[in-house]
Design an enzyme around this catalytic site. Structure first.
Site, mmCIF file in Angstrom:
data_model
loop_
_atom_site.group_PDB
_atom_site.id
_atom_site.type_symbol
_atom_site.label_atom_id
_atom_site.label_comp_id
_atom_site.label_asym_id
_atom_site.label_seq_id
_atom_site.Cartn_x
_atom_site.Cartn_y
_atom_site.Cartn_z
ATOM 1 N N THR A 1 0.863 -1.276 -0.022
ATOM 2 C CA THR A 1 -0.070 0.161 0.074
ATOM 3 C C THR A 1 0.734 1.151 0.000
ATOM 4 O O THR A 1 1.754 1.325 0.862
ATOM 5 C CB THR A 1 -0.844 0.005 1.298
ATOM 6 O OG1 THR A 1 -1.682 -1.182 1.341
ATOM 7 C CG2 THR A 1 -1.775 1.396 1.218
ATOM 8 N N ARG B 1 -9.522 -10.155 -8.586
ATOM 9 C CA ARG B 1 -9.807 -9.451 -7.153
ATOM 10 C C ARG B 1 -9.607 -8.109 -6.932
ATOM 11 O O ARG B 1 -8.742 -7.548 -7.561
ATOM 12 C CB ARG B 1 -8.794 -10.220 -6.113
ATOM 13 C CG ARG B 1 -8.847 -9.691 -4.799
ATOM 14 C CD ARG B 1 -7.707 -10.393 -3.881
ATOM 15 N NE ARG B 1 -7.661 -9.885 -2.609
ATOM 16 C CZ ARG B 1 -7.272 -8.700 -2.238
ATOM 17 N NH1 ARG B 1 -6.417 -7.834 -2.925
ATOM 18 N NH2 ARG B 1 -7.256 -8.454 -0.970
ATOM 19 N N ILE B 2 -10.573 -7.403 -6.336
ATOM 20 C CA ILE B 2 -10.620 -5.917 -6.026
ATOM 21 C C ILE B 2 -10.577 -6.076 -4.311
ATOM 22 O O ILE B 2 -11.518 -6.635 -3.882
ATOM 23 C CB ILE B 2 -11.769 -5.095 -6.589
ATOM 24 C CG1 ILE B 2 -11.669 -5.471 -8.134
ATOM 25 C CG2 ILE B 2 -11.868 -4.070 -6.089
ATOM 26 C CD1 ILE B 2 -13.312 -4.861 -8.787
HETATM 27 N N1 ASP Z 1 -4.927 -4.151 1.150
HETATM 28 C C1 ASP Z 1 -4.274 -4.389 0.166
HETATM 29 C C2 ASP Z 1 -5.414 -5.360 -0.514
HETATM 30 O O1 ASP Z 1 -5.618 -6.252 0.169
HETATM 31 C C3 ASP Z 1 -3.101 -4.937 0.122
HETATM 32 C C4 ASP Z 1 -1.962 -3.713 0.525
HETATM 33 O O2 ASP Z 1 -1.417 -3.295 -0.170
HETATM 34 O O3 ASP Z 1 -1.973 -3.803 1.849
HETATM 35 O O4 ASP Z 1 -5.612 -5.576 -1.650
#
Ligand code: ASP
Length: 134
Positions: free
Chosen positions: A1, A29-30
């Site tokens: 992220t 997947r989203i």
């Molecule tokens: N939260 C993101 C997802 O589940 C992963 C991340 O970048 O932390 O797609």
């Protein structure tokens, strides 16, 4: 992220979140990141950007819950963010960065570490990965 929250001198709040998703994710997947209220949220009280397991973040409506606890329970940003991360989401799944309209900052996580940073206009800055020493 890559998540960012900001507040200006008038208390205007903004949140932005970007991600590559999870390793070995299902095609199509989203995750939580583009879901307003899950990985990203801002209103007149706070701005929140979450990271971690998207499925847990969506189920917990993590970003919106921080604002809701402030709105409906009168919690401070720190109390609300800590409650969501440590009491309402499974351990090892979530972290977030948040700022309130007053400029308070909270960056709790229930994972081993979380890359995070904070800067204010008066020159204060901090950069961390691991939990603060107690
Ligand atoms: N939260 C993101 C997802 O589940 C992963 C991340 O970048 O932390 O797609």
């Amino acid at each position: 992220t890559v998540g960012c929250v900001a507040v200006d001198g008038n208390g205007n709040l903004a949140s932005a979140t970007s991600t590559g998703g999870l390793v070995n994710k299902m095609v199509g997947r989203i995750g939580d990141t583009p879901v307003i209220g899950a990985g990203t949220y801002a209103d007149t009280r706070c701005a929140v950007s979450a990271t971690g397991k998207g499925e847990a973040i969506i189920r917990g409506t993590v970003a919106r819950d921080v604002a809701a606890l402030m709105e409906f329970k009168g919690l401070s940003l720190e109390e609300a963010a800590t409650c969501v991360v440590h009491e309402r989401t499974p351990k090892g799944t979530v972290g977030l960065v948040a700022v309130s309209a007053k400029g308070e900052v909270a960056m709790p996580f229930n994972t081993t570490g979380m890359f995070r940073a904070c800067a204010t206009e008066d020159g204060y800055s901090e950069i961390s990965i691991w939990p603060a020493a107690t």
